[in-house]
Enzyme design. Structure first.
Site, mmCIF file in Angstrom:
data_model
loop_
_atom_site.group_PDB
_atom_site.id
_atom_site.type_symbol
_atom_site.label_atom_id
_atom_site.label_comp_id
_atom_site.label_asym_id
_atom_site.label_seq_id
_atom_site.Cartn_x
_atom_site.Cartn_y
_atom_site.Cartn_z
ATOM 1 N N HIS A 172 8.469 -53.188 -16.848
ATOM 2 C CA HIS A 172 9.627 -54.694 -16.965
ATOM 3 C C HIS A 172 9.869 -54.952 -18.197
ATOM 4 O O HIS A 172 9.615 -55.098 -19.451
ATOM 5 C CB HIS A 172 8.944 -55.758 -16.929
ATOM 6 C CG HIS A 172 10.499 -57.037 -16.016
ATOM 7 N ND1 HIS A 172 11.334 -57.801 -16.988
ATOM 8 C CD2 HIS A 172 10.851 -57.303 -14.871
ATOM 9 C CE1 HIS A 172 11.694 -58.547 -15.999
ATOM 10 N NE2 HIS A 172 11.048 -58.210 -14.751
ATOM 11 N N ARG A 175 18.574 -63.653 -17.830
ATOM 12 C CA ARG A 175 19.233 -63.469 -18.098
ATOM 13 C C ARG A 175 20.485 -63.005 -17.163
ATOM 14 O O ARG A 175 21.936 -62.942 -18.084
ATOM 15 C CB ARG A 175 18.921 -60.995 -18.509
ATOM 16 C CG ARG A 175 18.157 -61.308 -19.870
ATOM 17 C CD ARG A 175 17.498 -60.111 -19.404
ATOM 18 N NE ARG A 175 16.922 -59.516 -19.082
ATOM 19 C CZ ARG A 175 16.577 -58.724 -18.256
ATOM 20 N NH1 ARG A 175 16.980 -57.970 -18.506
ATOM 21 N NH2 ARG A 175 15.119 -58.688 -17.054
#
Ligand SMILES: Cc1cc2nc3c(=O)[nH]c(=O)nc-3n(C[C@H](O)[C@H](O)[C@H](O)COP(=O)(O)OP(=O)(O)OC[C@H]3O[C@@H](n4cnc5c(N)ncnc54)[C@H](O)[C@@H]3O)c2cc1C
Ligand SMILES: *[C@@H]1O[C@H](CO)[C@@H](O)[C@H](O)[C@H]1NC(C)=O
Length: 540
Positions: A311, A334
């Site tokens: 990740h 994000r």
């Protein structure tokens, strides 16, 4: 005093009668009396009889071997549930001081295709789950695998039983799974979670535990580490050897469901063996040695062990920067408008690229070694617009000390320059005057203006690094959740007495697991393993 003494007598009499009867039952109904007596612990027999010393059904279950579940994550809990339902008693052992494993951390949800919750959100049909899974598995799906590992059949089971897994949790276990989201790699929204504050992993684990604990045929022991799988002369698994903390070695006989989780947290052990390039990397999983060696010692076959999911963003905790365990910085940060900056303060990637692309871009940069942990120094920055939309996440991260709120003027000059440059890009993008040279097209809720106007505004910043997140590979198993052992000539054969489920198994996800599919595999294959193991001890 008198009452007490007579009660004591009664208890003693019950014990004696119960014990003698239990021994008689074992002698008459169990041909393998000798091994039974050697391995069964006398306190266990007492424990059983205590529930109801005079009931004959109680007697029967007292003389039957239990299903032993190793691991109390979702795979183990699902197995326990079905084993109890099939009439077996269950002994669950977990070496951690608390139940739930990594399952309790799951934050996005569980996949289900064709559920009523999807229907309620206007997705009337979902027949692409199988194809999505195969696409995500990539070349691994068609690659040669150990004989007996039928990837197609495993994925068919995973996807085909996904609706009933979600229904089971929602209807029988009473977990709220009414919110459906679309994660990367999925053609439609199919990842289920609840509408409340409790993240899905914790909600599912706690609801299942509550159900199990209400059943007198279930027992859970924490801080109990299984260190041996006991076998008979025929190579069949007969039970486990374990110890509690510093306590003596104990043995327990029964059908074994192995649900000990993956090896993403074993940075210096199994991970460095199969992926030396990832050795010493931090993880979103608890730092712990893997238990795969217990299966390997029986000659079990393994598949896809070098398929490891990274990740791109785990938080580096300023209070403990070298910790091998990192908190996951959700992808949503994000998505809602956050940007990533290198150690020199510059943007370097379209932040909305897939996990592997973003991770690769970060890992191509210079890393640092903190303690024995190898990590990268990347800044995740959210403008006030993104901070607000992600408030429920951000509040928690701020409380944990992983995210700081700072005025723009207090950032480093390099970062201020990058923020201004990006803010100008976002401001002009609506007029389509310019495009992001890195290719980002969606800017989430970013509203910070460039230049002097932003200096007193508050942004949210944290340090992030790529982290090992999930191990796709694991022990070879079949559609009945039986663990496979390698034989000569590339053949395999199921190991009698042993079943497995969850992240410890391999062959389902291939090169890449879809988000939401690991909780699903735990539920689907855990249930199969529990039911199959129960059959072997309950009889028909
Ligand atoms: C932060 C985070 C978020 C995630 N989010 C999602 C998500 O949203 N959706 C999704 O599908 N997946 C998600 N995952 C992945 C998913 O949670 C795990 O892959 C899955 O829960 C693994 O479950 P399990 O039952 O196989 O193992 P675990 O839950 O890890 O449980 C294994 C247990 O076995 C015990 N154990 C190990 N060895 C022994 C031994 N020798 N003796 C006794 N006990 C032993 C361990 O102590 C542990 O409690 C996430 C993972 C993380 C880390
Ligand atoms: C416990 O096991 C016994 C014997 O199999 C069974 O009769 C009883 O119904 C079980 N109890 C529960 C609550 O499942």
């Amino acid at each position: 005093m008198r009452i007490r003494r007579s009660r004591l007598h009664l208890i003693l009499i019950s014990f004696t009668i119960g014990f003698i009867t239990a021994i008689l039952c074992m002698v008459f109904f169990r041909p393998s009396f000798a091994t039974g007596l050697r391995l069964s612990r006398i306190p266990i027999i007492f424990g059983k009889l205590n529930h109801n010393p005079f009931s004959t059904t109680g007697m029967a279950s007292g003389s039957k071997k239990p299903v032993i579940v190793v691991g109390s994550g979702l795979a183990g809990l699902s197995a326990a549930y079905e084993a109890l339902k099939a009439g077996a008693s269950v002994r669950m052992l977990d070496r951690a001081p608390k139940p739930g494993g990594n399952s309790i951390k799951a934050s996005s949800g569980i996949n289900g295709a064709g559920t009523r919750f999807q229907h309620a959100q206007g997705i009337s049909q979902d027949d692409t789950f199988y194809a999505d899974t195969v696409r995500s598995a990539g070349r691994r799906f068609t690659e040669a695998s150990p004989a007996g590992v039928d990837r197609k059949a495993l994925v068919e089971l995973l996807t085909g039983r996904s609706e009933s897994a979600v229904n089971w949790l929602a209807d029988e276990v009473s977990v709220d799974l009414s919110v459906v989201a679309q994660l990367g790699g999925h053609s439609v929204p199919r990842t289920h979670r609840g509408g409340g504050k409790l993240p899905p992993g914790a909600a599912i684990v706690s609801a299942l535990l509550e159900k199990l604990k209400a059943n007198p045929n279930f027992s859970l022991e924490n801080s109990a580490e299984v260190d041996e799988l006991l076998t008979g002369s025929d190579d069949a698994v007969k039970g486990v050897g374990y110890h509690v903390s510093e306590g003596e070695a104990q043995e327990l006989e029964g059908a074994v469901v192995f649900a000990a989780g993956g090896f993403a947290g074993d940075a210096h052990g199994l991970l460095s063996k199969h992926r030396p390039d990832l050795a010493g990397m931090p993880s979103t999983n608890e730092a712990r040695p893997a238990s795969h060696g217990l299966l390997a010692s029986l000659g079990a076959a393994f598949v896809d062990m070098d398929s490891v999911q990274i990740h791109p963003t785990g938080f580096v905790d300023p209070k403990d920067p070298g910790s091998a365990y990192k908190f996951l910085a959700a992808e949503a940060l994000r998505g809602e408008g956050g940007i990533l900056l290198s150690s020199t303060g510059e943007r370097f990637i379209n932040e909305l690229n897939t996990r592997d692309v973003v991770s690769d871009a970060i890992m191509a940069m210079q890393h640092s070694t903190v303690g024995s942990t190898r990590q990268w120094d990347v800044t995740l920055l959210l403008d006030p617009g993104a901070c607000e939309v992600a408030a429920s996440h951000i509040g928690f991260y701020v409380w944990k000390g992983l995210v700081q709120k700072k005025k723009v003027k207090d950032l480093s000059p390099e970062i201020i320059a990058s923020v201004d440059k990006y803010a100008a890009l976002v401001a002009s993008s609506s007029k389509s005057e310019s495009v992001d040279p890195l290719g980002r097209k969606a800017f989430g809720h970013w509203r910070l203006p460039p230049g002097e106007a932003n200096r007193d505004e508050e942004v949210c910043v944290g340090t992030v690094t790529p982290v090992v997140h999930f191990t796709m590979g694991g022990v070879a198993f079949d559609t009945q959740a039986r663990v496979l052992r390698s034989k000569e000539g590339g053949e395999t054969t199921p190991i009698a007495g042993l079943w497995a489920a969850g992240e410890i198994t391999g062959g389902i996800h291939g090169a890449n697991r879809l988000g939401g599919s690991s909780l699903l595999e735990c539920a689907v294959f855990g249930r199969i393993a529990g039911a199959e193991a129960a059959k072997s001890v309950v009889g028909v």
